[in-house]
Design a protein around this motif. Structure first.
Motif, PDB file in Angstrom:
ATOM      1  N   ILE A 243       8.041  -9.810 -19.412  1.00  0.00           N
ATOM      2  CA  ILE A 243       8.208  -9.600 -20.926  1.00  0.00           C
ATOM      3  C   ILE A 243       9.445 -10.605 -20.978  1.00  0.00           C
ATOM      4  N   PRO A 244       9.376 -11.735 -21.840  1.00  0.00           N
ATOM      5  CA  PRO A 244      10.470 -12.575 -22.029  1.00  0.00           C
ATOM      6  C   PRO A 244      11.559 -12.116 -23.082  1.00  0.00           C
ATOM      7  N   TYR A 245      12.070 -10.833 -22.771  1.00  0.00           N
ATOM      8  CA  TYR A 245      12.982 -10.182 -23.609  1.00  0.00           C
ATOM      9  C   TYR A 245      13.879  -9.172 -22.907  1.00  0.00           C
ATOM     10  N   PRO A 246      15.109  -9.101 -22.998  1.00  0.00           N
ATOM     11  CA  PRO A 246      15.987  -8.261 -22.313  1.00  0.00           C
ATOM     12  C   PRO A 246      15.362  -6.488 -22.321  1.00  0.00           C
ATOM     13  N   VAL A 247      14.634  -6.515 -21.334  1.00  0.00           N
ATOM     14  CA  VAL A 247      14.185  -5.099 -21.064  1.00  0.00           C
ATOM     15  C   VAL A 247      14.857  -4.217 -19.819  1.00  0.00           C
TER      16      VAL A 247
ATOM     17  N   GLY B 158      14.471 -14.988 -18.377  1.00  0.00           N
ATOM     18  CA  GLY B 158      13.782 -13.698 -17.944  1.00  0.00           C
ATOM     19  C   GLY B 158      14.477 -12.554 -18.783  1.00  0.00           C
ATOM     20  N   GLY B 159      13.912 -11.249 -18.431  1.00  0.00           N
ATOM     21  CA  GLY B 159      14.295 -10.123 -19.074  1.00  0.00           C
ATOM     22  C   GLY B 159      15.020  -9.203 -18.526  1.00  0.00           C
TER      23      GLY B 159
ATOM     24  N   HIS C 203       0.834  -1.107   0.111  1.00  0.00           N
ATOM     25  CA  HIS C 203       0.057  -0.030   0.114  1.00  0.00           C
ATOM     26  C   HIS C 203       0.934   1.294  -0.075  1.00  0.00           C
ATOM     27  N   GLY C 204       0.630   2.046  -0.918  1.00  0.00           N
ATOM     28  CA  GLY C 204       1.464   3.330  -0.922  1.00  0.00           C
ATOM     29  C   GLY C 204       2.875   3.190  -1.735  1.00  0.00           C
ATOM     30  N   ALA C 205       3.306   1.987  -2.115  1.00  0.00           N
ATOM     31  CA  ALA C 205       4.443   1.608  -2.821  1.00  0.00           C
ATOM     32  C   ALA C 205       4.471   1.940  -4.142  1.00  0.00           C
ATOM     33  N   ASN C 206       5.462   2.527  -4.941  1.00  0.00           N
ATOM     34  CA  ASN C 206       5.478   2.685  -6.226  1.00  0.00           C
ATOM     35  C   ASN C 206       5.850   1.492  -7.141  1.00  0.00           C
ATOM     36  N   ILE C 207       5.004   1.064  -7.892  1.00  0.00           N
ATOM     37  CA  ILE C 207       5.402  -0.236  -8.717  1.00  0.00           C
ATOM     38  C   ILE C 207       5.110  -0.082 -10.185  1.00  0.00           C
ATOM     39  N   SER C 208       6.143  -0.407 -10.728  1.00  0.00           N
ATOM     40  CA  SER C 208       6.124  -0.596 -12.146  1.00  0.00           C
ATOM     41  C   SER C 208       6.118  -1.932 -12.733  1.00  0.00           C
ATOM     42  N   VAL C 209       4.879  -2.075 -13.311  1.00  0.00           N
ATOM     43  CA  VAL C 209       4.658  -3.441 -14.178  1.00  0.00           C
ATOM     44  C   VAL C 209       5.002  -3.501 -15.627  1.00  0.00           C
ATOM     45  N   LEU C 210       5.762  -4.329 -16.150  1.00  0.00           N
ATOM     46  CA  LEU C 210       6.526  -4.322 -17.540  1.00  0.00           C
ATOM     47  C   LEU C 210       5.571  -5.466 -18.288  1.00  0.00           C
ATOM     48  N   GLY C 211       4.946  -4.827 -19.245  1.00  0.00           N
ATOM     49  CA  GLY C 211       4.079  -5.744 -20.265  1.00  0.00           C
ATOM     50  C   GLY C 211       2.456  -5.753 -19.754  1.00  0.00           C
TER      51      GLY C 211
ATOM     52  N   ASP D  12      10.911 -11.099 -11.535  1.00  0.00           N
ATOM     53  CA  ASP D  12      10.892 -11.255 -12.983  1.00  0.00           C
ATOM     54  C   ASP D  12      10.202 -12.458 -13.218  1.00  0.00           C
ATOM     55  N   LEU D  13       8.687 -12.400 -13.655  1.00  0.00           N
ATOM     56  CA  LEU D  13       7.853 -13.440 -14.236  1.00  0.00           C
ATOM     57  C   LEU D  13       8.167 -14.179 -15.335  1.00  0.00           C
TER      58      LEU D  13
END
Length: 299
Positions: free
Chosen positions: A220-224, A247-248, A153-161, A241-242
């Motif tokens: 994302i299954p690519y080097p990001v 992984g990426g 709660h309140g955390a800054n989360i970046s989701v890629l894809g 990394d899911l």
């Protein structure tokens, strides 16, 4: 019912146990390879070494989610037997024999091409991927709680894809009160992210957008998450990394910078093997019934 069908289940983890239970329940003739050390006794199934089974009447072969490695070896956590799926084995099956696997690789693709058999990759199916996104999300939440000293709660989360997993991850973390932004490339995905009430950004801008992230979740299954991107992420940040192996993420550089980065593919089989196995079992049974019905119509 699957009466009169002969199914060979070769190797696998706890998820395969649910598949076996379902096959026996539906009266399939079930042969097990790579399960000789399994304590659980399955009445109605027969255990074999791979060189003992006559494959000439096998209607389907069910492999573990990873399929085989690049030498044809199949994971067998319930056995010390080295099990290798060969061209000779597949060639000895009936022409209609279908191979079911979660994913594939060059070896398995080449094998089915040489023997003219059908391979079905279950994890390429939308239904399997969407169902599996639920235990994936739960496992991701578990990892984040275990490896951080602050609340979601309140955390800054970046989701890629914004694929099938990314959408579920983004929605769930937002529901827990996180400030979620999602990176994507397609304009329709960016529009969907905005429609979901989340903050969209283009992956071309990842290096700038990641500077305030407490948690970054890649699907994302690519080097990001390259070294140049990771150079901009705070050192306290957690990377999960899911994506499928490898992984990426540049894990070497992440470690060098002191960033905690976790490669976590296959979470459903780890955090909820029973549910994940039931998902696979239900889809396989549906496909087996459809294939059997089609053969009957042709006869």
């Amino acid at each position: 019912m699957l009466t009169d069908l002969h199914i060979a289940v070769i190797g696998g983890d706890a998820r395969q146990l649910e598949v076996i239970r379902k096959l026996i329940q539906l009266d399939a003739k079930t042969s097990l390879i790579g399960f000789d050390q399994l304590d659980h006794g399955f009445t109605g199934a027969t255990k074999y070494q791979i060189d003992e089974l006559n494959f000439s009447d096998v209607d389907a072969i069910i492999l573990p989610v990873p399929g085989t490695n690049h030498e044809g070896q199949v994971d067998t956590i319930f056995s010390n037997e080295k099990v290798i799926l060969t061209e000779e084995i597949l060639a000895s099956t009936p022409a209609h024999c279908t191979i079911y696997s979660g994913i594939s690789n060059d070896y398995l693709n080449s094998l089915v091409q040489k023997t003219n058999r059908t391979l079905i990759q279950l994890f390429e199916r939308d239904d399997v991927a969407i169902y599996n996104s639920v235990p994936t999300v739960e496992g991701t939440i578990m990892l984040v709680i275990q490896h951080t000293d602050f609340t979601i709660h309140g955390a800054n989360i970046s989701v890629l894809g914004l694929g099938r997993v990314g959408m579920s991850v983004a929605r769930s973390f937002a529901a827990l009160g996180a400030n979620v932004k999602v990176g994507a490339r397609k304009s329709e995905h960016l529009a969907r992210i905005s429609e979901m009430g989340l903050t969209p950004f283009h992956l071309n801008d990842l290096a700038q957008e990641i500077t305030d992230s407490d948690i970054c979740i890649n699907t994302i299954p690519y080097p990001v998450l390259t070294s140049s991107v990771l150079a901009n992420i705070p050192t306290h940040a957690l990377v999960v990394d899911l994506a499928s192996k490898p992984g990426g993420t540049d894990f070497r550089y992440a470690e060098k910078r002191g960033i905690k980065a976790i490669l976590a593919p296959g979470l459903p089989g780890i955090v909820a093997p029973k549910t994940a196995g039931q998902i696979v079992a239900n889809v396989i049974v549906t496909l087996l019934k459809e294939a059997a019905d089609q053969r009957e119509e042709k006869q």
